[in-house]
Design an enzyme around this catalytic site. Structure first.
Site, short mmCIF file in Angstrom:
data_model
loop_
_atom_site.label_atom_id
_atom_site.label_comp_id
_atom_site.label_asym_id
_atom_site.label_seq_id
_atom_site.Cartn_x
_atom_site.Cartn_y
_atom_site.Cartn_z
N CYS A 53 15.25 60.74 7.19
CA CYS A 53 16.64 61.13 7.48
C CYS A 53 16.97 60.87 8.95
O CYS A 53 16.09 60.78 9.80
CB CYS A 53 16.83 62.62 7.19
SG CYS A 53 16.56 63.06 5.46
N GLU A 55 18.30 62.86 11.13
CA GLU A 55 17.91 63.97 11.99
C GLU A 55 16.46 63.84 12.43
O GLU A 55 16.12 64.04 13.59
CB GLU A 55 18.10 65.31 11.27
CG GLU A 55 19.52 65.58 10.84
CD GLU A 55 19.82 65.12 9.42
OE1 GLU A 55 19.54 63.93 9.08
OE2 GLU A 55 20.35 65.93 8.65
N CYS A 86 19.44 68.27 5.26
CA CYS A 86 18.67 68.67 4.07
C CYS A 86 17.66 69.73 4.45
O CYS A 86 17.44 70.02 5.64
CB CYS A 86 18.00 67.45 3.46
SG CYS A 86 16.58 66.80 4.41
#
Length: 129
Positions: A53, A55, A86
């Protein structure tokens, strides 16, 4: 750096996304307490499991360059609604403190701001070991 500027950097990072399977581009920008900025985008893999991801990409860049003083992160995904990190990313960010400011945005004018504690209550962190 204000929230709108950080969100704009996350939007720029989103454009570098490698997401040929989901077509869901995500960008993130981390601001450290010392004023350094680290950006990341999501990077997909045909086998899905090694996908990372935005992040976690930004955080890996931040930490790998010796910066552990996270202050805030801006996250942008969908152009239609605000995107949130998430569960895996919430836990990964948690490693660096419950007080991290998380800005979840659609764009620089439409966003919500939280602490990581608000997004991941009763979390498990380094102090629990």
């Amino acid at each position: 750096m204000n929230n709108k500027e950080l969100i704009k950097l996350a939007m720029e990072a989103r454009e570098k996304s490698y997401s040929p399977y989901s077509k869901f581009k995500v960008g993130a920008a981390i601001l450290t307490k010392s004023g350094k900025i680290f950006t990341g985008c999501n990077i997909e893999s045909a086998s899905y499991t090694p996908t990372i991801c935005a992040e976690r990409t930004a955080l890996a860049k931040c930490v790998s360059e010796g910066n552990l003083d996270l202050y805030k992160i801006a996250i942008v995904g969908s152009f239609d609604k605000i995107s949130y990190p998430c569960g895996v990313c919430r836990q990964f960010l948690r490693e660096f403190g419950k007080d991290l400011i998380v800005i979840c945005a659609k764009n620089e004018n439409d966003f919500s701001e939280y602490t990581l504690e608000q997004l991941l209550p009763n979390s498990f962190g380094p102090e629990d070991l």
